[in-house]
Design an enzyme around this catalytic site. Structure first.
Site, short mmCIF file in Angstrom:
data_model
loop_
_atom_site.label_atom_id
_atom_site.label_comp_id
_atom_site.label_asym_id
_atom_site.label_seq_id
_atom_site.Cartn_x
_atom_site.Cartn_y
_atom_site.Cartn_z
N GLU A 94 0.82 -1.23 0.00
CA GLU A 94 0.00 0.00 0.00
C GLU A 94 0.85 1.27 0.00
O GLU A 94 2.07 1.21 0.22
CB GLU A 94 -0.94 0.01 1.20
N ASP B 113 -11.36 -0.14 6.03
CA ASP B 113 -10.62 -1.38 5.77
C ASP B 113 -11.45 -2.61 6.17
O ASP B 113 -11.33 -3.67 5.55
CB ASP B 113 -9.31 -1.44 6.60
N LYS C 165 -3.34 -2.00 15.85
CA LYS C 165 -2.69 -1.18 16.86
C LYS C 165 -3.58 -0.95 18.07
O LYS C 165 -4.81 -0.92 17.94
CB LYS C 165 -2.39 0.18 16.23
N LYS D 298 -5.12 10.95 1.09
CA LYS D 298 -5.29 9.60 1.64
C LYS D 298 -6.58 9.04 1.02
O LYS D 298 -7.66 9.57 1.24
CB LYS D 298 -5.39 9.68 3.17
N SER E 170 -12.87 1.84 10.57
CA SER E 170 -12.12 1.98 9.31
C SER E 170 -12.82 1.30 8.15
O SER E 170 -13.37 0.20 8.29
CB SER E 170 -10.73 1.37 9.48
N ASP F 287 -16.49 5.57 14.55
CA ASP F 287 -15.28 5.53 13.72
C ASP F 287 -14.81 4.09 13.53
O ASP F 287 -14.18 3.50 14.40
CB ASP F 287 -14.17 6.38 14.36
N VAL G 224 -5.37 0.53 3.04
CA VAL G 224 -5.54 -0.92 2.91
C VAL G 224 -6.78 -1.21 2.06
O VAL G 224 -6.73 -2.03 1.13
CB VAL G 224 -5.65 -1.59 4.30
N1 PSU Z 1 -1.89 1.52 10.41
C1 PSU Z 1 -0.55 1.74 10.41
N2 PSU Z 1 0.01 2.52 9.48
C2 PSU Z 1 -0.75 3.08 8.50
C3 PSU Z 1 -2.17 2.82 8.49
C4 PSU Z 1 -2.69 2.04 9.45
O1 PSU Z 1 0.14 1.25 11.27
O2 PSU Z 1 -0.20 3.80 7.67
C5 PSU Z 1 -2.97 3.37 7.38
C6 PSU Z 1 -3.35 2.25 6.40
O3 PSU Z 1 -3.27 2.75 5.08
C7 PSU Z 1 -4.79 1.95 6.77
C8 PSU Z 1 -5.27 3.32 7.15
O4 PSU Z 1 -5.53 1.40 5.70
O5 PSU Z 1 -4.20 3.88 7.87
C9 PSU Z 1 -6.52 3.26 7.97
O6 PSU Z 1 -6.99 4.56 8.13
P1 PSU Z 1 -8.42 4.78 8.80
O7 PSU Z 1 -8.23 4.37 10.23
O8 PSU Z 1 -8.70 6.25 8.62
O9 PSU Z 1 -9.37 3.91 8.06
MN MN Z 2 -11.78 6.37 10.61
#
Ligand code: PSU
Ligand code: MN
Length: 315
Positions: A27, A145, A162, A89, A143, A141, A109
């Site tokens: 990614e 993903d 995480k 992003k 993701s 919230d 992702v």
């Molecule tokens: N977790 C990491 N590093 C990252 C991301 C997640 O340790 O760079 C990035 C990935 O691209 C993941 C995105 O798909 O953050 C998720 O963002 P959000 O929580 O806004 O969906």
């Molecule tokens: Mn989010």
């Protein structure tokens, strides 16, 4: 491959896919939003090398100048890394807007899975997946993903989720949507910087061949959707837990105080934790991504041996 009007494969990726050779998707949000320059560019190039050394072809994925790309040049990777947060992003919802403007986007992702599936790439390595954020009962919230893992047939090798996230709720979401969570040589779902989370995985598998076999069967049987392959950070690179936990709590409190929301949340927390741990979290992040790239390549190699024609049936 179906005609994909917006997709460009690099010559190397195209050739590998045509000949059934192993390919690993990577990614680009991790490059532009997940790590600072120049560590981001250096890491992205090291990850590509790690994939090659393990016998597969790397396909870093992004949107460049209004085209979906699988396989980037070094100059394109460098551009994404230098531009950092100036690059959009890009998750599922954003893709058509970036294409319409002939613009450039770093794929999350979710978006990387979409483009990988279009290209016919089944294995994808990253650091951590997005998940259900802490406090999601109020913020909602979650993701993008996660719903992507539910619908798109790509296996994502990651170091778990995480602890900025609610790991328990993330696993509940995946369970509801039928996304298998495989632990590679572990019974416990790892928490990204650390090998343990106290949550179990659904299935433990100890070799890349065993994982490749299950993936092949799942998709041949017509069971669409993604798979999470959780690969703990190597012990030698696992940071001390207490400073990471402290930094995570402080970063979360700061995000709340500043009213950070939406897509800004994850990049904000990552950079804050890096600052608060004096770069320790970044060092761990780099090592776990390399470790995931190597495992993903081995799984891709095992899959290419098992079967040259995995047909994904679409209803
Ligand atoms: N977790 C990491 N590093 C990252 C991301 C997640 O340790 O760079 C990035 C990935 O691209 C993941 C995105 O798909 O953050 C998720 O963002 P959000 O929580 O806004 O969906
Ligand atoms: Mn989010």
């Amino acid at each position: 491959m179906k005609n994909q009007p917006y997709l460009d494969l690099s010559p190397e990726v195209k050739n590998a896919l045509q000949h059934g050779q192993p390919v690993v998707a990577l990614e680009s949000t991790i490059i532009s939003h997940g790590m600072p320059f120049p560590d981001n560019v250096e890491t992205a190039l090291r990850v590509e090398r790690a994939v090659r050394e393990s016998g597969a072809v790397p396909a870093t994925i992004a949107i460049i100048g209004g085209r979906l790309k699988a396989g980037l040049s070094e100059a394109e990777i460098e551009h994404l890394g230098r531009a950092g947060q100036e690059v959009v992003k890009t998750s599922r919802r954003d893709i058509p807007f970036i294409l319409a403007k002939n613009s450039t986007g770093a794929t999350t992702v979710a978006a990387t899975m979409i483009i990988a599936e279009m290209a016919g790439i089944r294995i994808f390595a990253t650091g951590g997946i997005g998940g259900v954020h802490r406090g999601a009962a109020e913020t909602m919230d979650i993701s993008a993903d996660l719903p992507e893992l539910a619908r798109t047939s790509v296996a994502v090798v990651c170091a778990g989720a995480k602890s900025i996230l609610d790991i328990g709720l993330t696993l509940e979401y995946l369970e509801t949507h039928g996304v298998p969570v495989i632990g590679f040589q572990t019974d416990e779902f790892p928490a990204f910087y650390t090998r343990r989370s106290s949550f179990g995985v659904n299935y433990r598998l100890d070799t890349p061949e065993d994982i490749a076999k299950v993936l092949k069967i799942k998709w041949e049987a017509g069971l669409q959707g993604g798979v999470v392959i959780a690969n703990p950070i190597p012990e030698a690179h696992e940071p001390m837990l207490a400073p990471i936990q402290r930094a995570t709590e402080m970063a979360l409190a700061e995000a709340l105080r500043l009213g950070i929301r939406g897509k800004e949340t994850t990049p904000f927390l990552l950079s804050k934790i890096k600052e608060l741990t004096g770069g320790e979290s970044l060092r761990a992040n780099i090592e776990l991504v390399l470790n995931n790239a190597r495992l993903a390549a081995k799984i891709a190699v095992a899959m290419s041996f098992q079967q040259s024609s995995i047909v994904i049936r679409k209803s």
